[in-house]
Design an enzyme around this catalytic site. Structure first.
Site, PDB file in Angstrom:
ATOM      1  CG  HIS A  65      27.903  21.513  80.615  1.00 51.83           C
ATOM      2  ND1 HIS A  65      27.368  20.903  79.736  1.00 51.83           N
ATOM      3  CD2 HIS A  65      27.584  22.856  80.510  1.00 51.83           C
ATOM      4  CE1 HIS A  65      26.611  21.723  78.838  1.00 51.83           C
ATOM      5  NE2 HIS A  65      26.688  22.901  79.355  1.00 51.83           N
ATOM      6  CE  LYS A  70      13.335  19.548  78.675  1.00 48.76           C
ATOM      7  NZ  LYS A  70      12.662  18.435  77.968  1.00 48.76           N
ATOM      8  CE  LYS A  94      18.600  20.748  68.937  1.00 48.60           C
ATOM      9  NZ  LYS A  94      17.559  19.880  68.648  1.00 48.60           N
ATOM     10  CG  ASP A  99      22.470  32.021  76.703  1.00 46.80           C
ATOM     11  OD1 ASP A  99      23.755  31.463  76.746  1.00 46.80           O
ATOM     12  OD2 ASP A  99      22.477  33.130  76.211  1.00 46.80           O
ATOM     13  CE  LYS A 106      16.253  13.876  70.359  1.00 47.22           C
ATOM     14  NZ  LYS A 106      16.282  15.243  69.974  1.00 47.22           N
ATOM     15  CB  SER A 361      11.634  22.012  76.798  1.00 51.00           C
ATOM     16  OG  SER A 361      10.766  21.243  76.088  1.00 51.00           O
TER      17      SER A 361
END
Ligand code: GLU
Length: 469
Positions: A65, A70, A94, A99, A106, A361
């Protein structure tokens, strides 16, 4: 629904469904959010001294979405498809909670990294990256891996280098992976980020006087007795920051065993002892225990920072902690969760508590796309402007500040300070967003509140995309 029982993904699905009941969303949208969009399963050969070995690997993109997707890459002999799917789903929620504008993903490679030398690990990592490149499962705008259990900066540097070699001239190539060493486009503070985020989250939880009173605890972290299971990157840094804030480390556990001392353990001395003796056991003054016994030690806060499925129906009744801070992903099974909840234990859930890693990250990815270190343009400007202000105030008041006071006031923000304050703000904001939902829905626990908050955000994103009416 036909999901296998007793799997990690089933547990995540159960949490998802508990939360979904509180949301009024268009038909099919919940299902679209719940499922893993893309599951890439592959195998490749690796040459060792015993001949060729076939390695199993995965990359799961749970939700696209928002792009890129990530999430870390795990090297462990326990990796399987179900685990990677569950971890990818957790990444979606998460990112939404803090945000960070990414979908969840993963990766996993089913190997025990301790059984390979550096050269073999480099070959495995580069081959894994090449397989992702071939299938379009990596790229700064597609899917951006990061470290996870069994991987670190070294592996991320190999991935970045492999990606660049396959994409010559791509100016944003270094944004294809985060958690890189500083010299390869990494960011200051990323290594400590997950543990620091765990600390910020637990500090926020302990600072809510009303919630602490309900647990029979005093407000604040200082003096709280803490047990940390797992002294890897996350566990070590969480323990370090908690201790620096005045918490007392009464127990520490690693896979070789655990140690306990109600008077408090000196973390740095324990780490040195472990480096010297290859074990945390036999630490002077402490009692040796089995790893699992650490989970049931008498303490206020238990921080499982190792792997999933640590607190199960078998040991849940023996857990004495009043707060469980889930630094690892999925350390509490859902049946154990019910037992603990029934006893009024506050579980600060993984989807929120360990989101510090992906938050920083995100900062690293921004740095890579911007091609400039944060603070580089503004630091000296801020220092000069503040100096001018101080001089003006000194002149008009006739008072002068000491040199050290002046330096403290003047210091412009550098990369590390910006990263840490961005992380602190993110963890505090997210905590209160979840807490507000938690308090608003009577009878709901913090994990369900976190899922409600996260699912709602992902749903809004789908609705605004026009995918659902
Ligand atoms: N592996 C970490 C996690 O589970 C970090 C993910 C990332 O930085 O992308 O949150």
């Amino acid at each position: 629904m036909t999901v296998k029982s007793d799997t990690f993904f089933t547990d995540v699905t159960r949490n998802f469904e508990n939360a979904g009941k509180y949301l009024k969303l268009p038909d099919g949208l919940l299902e679209q959010i719940r499922v893993c969009n893309s599951v890439y399963r592959f195998k490749f050969p690796v040459k060792t001294e015993n001949g060729y070995e076939v390695v199993s690997a995965w990359r799961v993109e749970h939700s696209q979405h928002k792009l890129p997707t990530k999430g870390g890459i795990r090297f462990s002999e326990h990796v399987d498809e179900d685990e990677v799917m569950a971890l990818a789903a957790l990444m979606t929620y998460k990112c939404a909670l803090v945000d960070v504008p990414f979908g969840g993903a993963k990766g996993g490679v089913k190997i025990d990294p301790r059984k390979y030398d550096e050269e073999q690990l480099q070959r495995i990592t580069r081959r894994y990256a090449a397989e992702l490149i071939k299938k379009g499962f990596i790229g700064p705008g597609i899917d951006v891996p990061a470290p996870d259990y069994g991987t670190g900066e070294r592996e991320m540097a190999w991935i970045a280098d492999t990606y660049s070699a396959f994409n010559p001239g791509q100016i944003d190539a270094s944004g294809c992976v985060t958690g890189k060493p500083l010299s390869q486009g990494g960011i200051r503070g990323r290594r400590e980020a997950t543990g620091r985020g765990v600390f910020f989250g637990l500090r926020e939880a302990c600072d809510q006087a009303e919630d602490m009173k309900a647990l029979g605890l005093s407000k604040g972290l200082a003096g709280k007795r803490v047990v940390v299971q797992g002294l890897g990157n996350v566990g070590y840094h969480a323990a370090k920051f908690l201790r620096e804030a005045g918490a007392v480390l009464v127990g520490l556990a690693e896979y070789e065993g655990a140690i306990a001392d109600p008077r408090g353990l000196d973390l740095e001395k324990v780490m040195t002892h472990r480096r010297d003796t290859k074990s945390i056991l036999k630490f002077p003054g402490a009692t040796d225990l089995k790893t699992a016994e650490a989970l049931t030690l008498d303490c206020d806060i238990l921080v499982p920072a190792a792997l999933e499925n640590q607190i199960t129906i078998e040991n849940a009744a023996d857990v004495k902690a009043k707060i469980i801070g889930e630094a690892a992903n999925g350390p509490v099974r859902s049946d154990a969760d019910q037992v603990l909840r029934g006893r009024g234990v506050l579980i600060v859930p993984d989807v929120y508590l360990n989101a510090g890693g992906v938050t920083v990250s995100y900062f690293e990815w921004l740095k890579n796309l911007q091609h400039v270190r944060m603070g580089r343009l503004g630091k000296r400007f801020t220092e000069t402007a503040t100096n001018q202000l101080i001089l003006t105030i000194e002149k008009s008041t006739g008072k002068t500040l000491s040199e050290s006071e002046k330096l403290k006031l003047m210091a412009g923000p550098d990369e590390e300070a910006l990263v840490n304050s961005g992380l602190e703000d993110t963890m505090i904001e997210a905590y209160h967003e979840i807490r507000e939902v938690w308090k608003r829905h009577k009878g709901v626990d913090m994990r369900t509140a976190a899922f409600i908050t996260a699912i709602d955000k992902v749903a809004q994103s789908y609705i605004e995309l026009g995918v659902f009416p």
